[in-house]
Design an enzyme around this catalytic site. Sequence first.
Site, PDB file in Angstrom:
ATOM      1  N   LEU A 263       0.848  -1.182   0.000  1.00 54.97           N
ATOM      2  CA  LEU A 263       0.000   0.000   0.000  1.00 54.97           C
ATOM      3  C   LEU A 263       0.889   1.238   0.000  1.00 54.97           C
ATOM      4  O   LEU A 263       1.791   1.367   0.833  1.00 54.97           O
ATOM      5  CB  LEU A 263      -0.908   0.016   1.233  1.00 54.97           C
ATOM      6  CG  LEU A 263      -1.709   1.309   1.461  1.00 54.97           C
ATOM      7  CD1 LEU A 263      -2.699   1.554   0.325  1.00 54.97           C
ATOM      8  CD2 LEU A 263      -2.434   1.269   2.812  1.00 54.97           C
TER       9      LEU A 263
ATOM     10  N   CYS B  93      12.176  26.815   0.695  1.00 55.66           N
ATOM     11  CA  CYS B  93      12.263  25.473   1.285  1.00 55.66           C
ATOM     12  C   CYS B  93      13.691  24.948   1.244  1.00 55.66           C
ATOM     13  O   CYS B  93      14.166  24.335   2.212  1.00 55.66           O
ATOM     14  CB  CYS B  93      11.314  24.520   0.564  1.00 55.66           C
ATOM     15  SG  CYS B  93       9.559  24.873   0.848  1.00 55.66           S
TER      16      CYS B  93
END
Length: 387
Positions: free
Chosen positions: A175, A358
């Site tokens: 997943l 960032c």
Amino acid sequence: MSESSANDVSRNPSRFGRFALRRIQATLDGTGIRIDGPNPWDPQIRNPGFYARVLTRGSLGLGESYVDGWWECEQVDEFVNRILRSPVSNKTRYASHLFSRIRARVFNLQKKSRAVQVGEQHYDAGNDLYRAMLDERMVYTCGYWAHSDNLDDAQRDKLDLVCRKIFLKPGMRILDIGCGWGSFAKFAAEHYGAEVVGVTVSKEQVALGMELCKGLPVELRFQDYRDIDEKFDAVISLGMFEHVGHKNYRTYMEVVRNCLKDRGLFLLHTIGKNNSWPGVDPWISKYIFPNGEIPSLKLIAESVEPLMHIEDVHNFGPDYDRTLMSWCDNFIRYWSIRNNTPADERFRRMWSYYLKVCAGAFRARDLQLWQIVISKGAPHGAYRRPE
């Protein structure tokens, strides 16, 4: 107005502006930054309203005034790095981010009804943009540069590192929470023979991702993580936990635990910060990642206990500086060949500012990048991180 005239005006602000200028320059003392100075990290002021706007609105005013063209800076990333390394950084940020912290503490900004907002505002910004900015696999998370000297190889090495950390083998069902355009799913299916189910809150990512993964045992879904109720051999999440929020961390870990088979491994790849204050930078929240929140190690650990076991923590935050600057270079090249409008110019300034700010935060070690391996039930023997 000529450039010299604009500079003259910028040096003649209002009375309050002169007060704000003195306060701002005093804050910058010791950083090596000088307003209208000669260095590439020195801000060049084009509008005298800049000073009052920054003093009264903090980082939000700083970002908005840059997008508006009120100041220029050749190296915004280094400007931010020097500010964040300054001893006064935390004091100025505390006041600037106070409303953001209160809002995050009072409201659940990442509840299910709000989850798709970040997909619509950020991840659906345009597949052409991301195809041009990212590497060949369209990986929108930090690369792993330990053995690489270019973005494509750094992202390949990161995906391979993830596969090895969860001991991926053919036939395993994985997943991927926050799957993006299916970069991990495609890599794991092609190189490790895995079957992958990925979920994302971006319809654009699902559409392109399924096209890129065509013919492989990969299923990408437009689905909130809270709606998953299936069993998997392992779970991974690369760069999605930043959208979960501290009020939902326990729910998130409960979903992961429920989805893992006994003794299964979960790899969490997330940006992190050095304190547990809620909230996020106001400018980033308003213009880039709505409802985002960067976790601390403390909050992650508390959300895991006593559900699962933390096996390994790997910090390669400085690699995000290099990744972001590579994205910025790609973005600037892409933008330079477009037939742009004035509205496009505002987007160019906004996006390049986001990437450079960032990068500066990671360079200053104000932000971290963690890969955390978590197990459901103690595994047999000690967990050994693959080299």
